[in-house]
Design an enzyme around this catalytic site. Sequence first.
Site, PDB file in Angstrom:
ATOM      1  CD  GLU A  86      -2.973  -1.241   2.153  1.00 18.51           C
ATOM      2  OE1 GLU A  86      -2.456  -0.437   3.198  1.00 18.51           O
ATOM      3  OE2 GLU A  86      -3.988  -1.740   2.222  1.00 18.51           O
TER       4      GLU A  86
ATOM      5  CD  GLU B  76       5.074 -20.896  11.889  1.00 19.55           C
ATOM      6  OE1 GLU B  76       5.352 -20.841  13.310  1.00 19.55           O
ATOM      7  OE2 GLU B  76       4.045 -20.289  11.637  1.00 19.55           O
TER       8      GLU B  76
END
EC number: 4.2.1.126
Length: 271
Positions: A79, A110
């Site tokens: 953004e 992860e």
Amino acid sequence: MELTTEKDSAYTNLHQLPLHDILDNINQEDQTVPKAVRKSLGQIEALATVITAQLRLGGRLFYIGAGTSGRLGILDASECPPTFGVPHELVIGIIAGGDTAIRKAVENAEDDSEQAWKDLLAHQINDHDVVVGIAASGITPYVLGGLKAANTAGIMTGCIVCNAHSPIAEEAKFPVAVVVGPEFLTGSTRMKAGTAQKLVLNMLTTSVMISLGKVEGNKMVDMQLTNNKLYHRGIDMIMKETGTDEKTATDLLNKYGRVRLAIEAIRSAKP
């Protein structure tokens, strides 16, 4: 270590609660998050300060994370270009498991403590950059390993976690720990923890971009005009900032393609 984000919910028998009570209780829990963030304002300011300094040196901001945390980093990074008109390479979000993991969980990604540094090296990371690890638990191996390697390489590091005194917070040079407590749904850190992380990310990039001059007054003068809504917002911004008429504002925006440049053109033309 004891993880408050993994503690049992204060609410029991959720499957037996009326829908109204479920929603009301979630809302009550959510209201505690901004208060938890406020307690960490000093840490957030310290991290924002070092990010601003490094970006002024020509560095970049990297987010590394897994699961929800990784996705939030990618969201914030994606953004920045349309909001502030900065290059896509200035703020980069990296998620354990690669782009596939944005939409679908990648098994055991992860848990790889070496992969984050490999992912960062693919971007030719250097000592002007900043790496911010995002991990609700504060123990995610992907994030912890990446921060350790970055520190060894002399790169500035920060983090956003939701447990106090976590290994990741201890490793990061500029940690942000927002302790939100147990989740409404036990262990579901996409809820309060995720909300806290999103709030901190909003604060970081917005304050950094303001400090870097990407905002004038309270307006996004460098925003990209990627749709009709933003195009018309740009015209309105030019009119309000300069007092010019709609046609002049429209013509100048079409000519220069940026709100800032249109405003500067009007100001420079005035005696």
